[in-house]
Design a protein around this motif. Sequence first.
Motif, PDB file in Angstrom:
ATOM      1  N   MET A  64       3.534   0.031  18.485  1.00 25.21           N
ATOM      2  CA  MET A  64       3.175  -0.728  17.286  1.00 25.21           C
ATOM      3  C   MET A  64       1.842  -0.258  16.709  1.00 25.21           C
ATOM      4  N   VAL A  65       0.866   0.031  17.567  1.00 25.17           N
ATOM      5  CA  VAL A  65      -0.422   0.521  17.063  1.00 25.17           C
ATOM      6  C   VAL A  65      -0.259   1.911  16.468  1.00 25.17           C
ATOM      7  N   ALA A  66       0.584   2.748  17.045  1.00 25.13           N
ATOM      8  CA  ALA A  66       0.824   4.076  16.475  1.00 25.13           C
ATOM      9  C   ALA A  66       1.469   3.959  15.093  1.00 25.13           C
ATOM     10  N   ILE A  67       2.436   3.078  14.964  1.00 26.97           N
ATOM     11  CA  ILE A  67       3.087   2.867  13.662  1.00 26.97           C
ATOM     12  C   ILE A  67       2.099   2.268  12.671  1.00 26.97           C
ATOM     13  N   LEU A  68       1.304   1.322  13.136  1.00 32.39           N
ATOM     14  CA  LEU A  68       0.294   0.694  12.291  1.00 32.39           C
ATOM     15  C   LEU A  68      -0.699   1.732  11.765  1.00 32.39           C
ATOM     16  N   THR A  69      -1.095   2.641  12.618  1.00 35.01           N
ATOM     17  CA  THR A  69      -2.027   3.693  12.208  1.00 35.01           C
ATOM     18  C   THR A  69      -1.404   4.590  11.151  1.00 35.01           C
ATOM     19  N   MET A  70      -0.146   4.949  11.326  1.00 36.55           N
ATOM     20  CA  MET A  70       0.525   5.794  10.328  1.00 36.55           C
ATOM     21  C   MET A  70       0.687   5.055   9.000  1.00 36.55           C
ATOM     22  N   VAL A  71       1.021   3.769   9.044  1.00 34.67           N
ATOM     23  CA  VAL A  71       1.146   2.988   7.810  1.00 34.67           C
ATOM     24  C   VAL A  71      -0.209   2.870   7.121  1.00 34.67           C
ATOM     25  N   ALA A  72      -1.278   2.707   7.899  1.00 32.89           N
ATOM     26  CA  ALA A  72      -2.620   2.638   7.315  1.00 32.89           C
ATOM     27  C   ALA A  72      -2.977   3.948   6.606  1.00 32.89           C
ATOM     28  N   CYS A  73      -2.642   5.063   7.227  1.00 31.94           N
ATOM     29  CA  CYS A  73      -2.905   6.362   6.590  1.00 31.94           C
ATOM     30  C   CYS A  73      -2.079   6.520   5.317  1.00 31.94           C
TER      31      CYS A  73
END
Length: 113
Positions: free
Chosen positions: A94-103
Motif C-alpha cells: 500500500m505504501v509503494a502504491i501510495l508513493t507512485m500515486v503521489a508521484c
Amino acid sequence: MSPLHLDDPSLRPRDAGLQAERTALAWSRTGLAIWVNALVALRAGWANGRAPITALAFALLIAAGVAIAYGVRRRRRLLDGRSPCPPSALATAMVAILTMVACATAIASIFLR
C-alpha cells in the motif's frame, strides 16, 4: 598462528538491533513526504480549478495520514519493549502504491495547467 584479519565478520561488533526502529522512523518520514507532496498538489489543483488533481490530493492527504499513524504505532510498539514486528506485506504494498500515486499526482499537477 594466523594473522588477525579485520575483514573477518566475526570480529566486527554486532548492531544491537536498531534496524527495526530505523524502519519505523522511515514509515513516518515516507508518510510525511507524501503528505507534503499532497499539500503541494492540493494547492496546484485548487489554484488552477482542476477538480481531479484536488480530489487526488485529498485522497493522498488521508492516505499519508494513515501511513504516518502506522509508523507512529510501530515506533511506540518498539519503544515499549514489545517484540519487533515486521510490516505486513499489505502495508508495504500500500505504501509503494501510495508513493507512485503521489508521484503521478505531482507530475499531473505540473503538466495539467
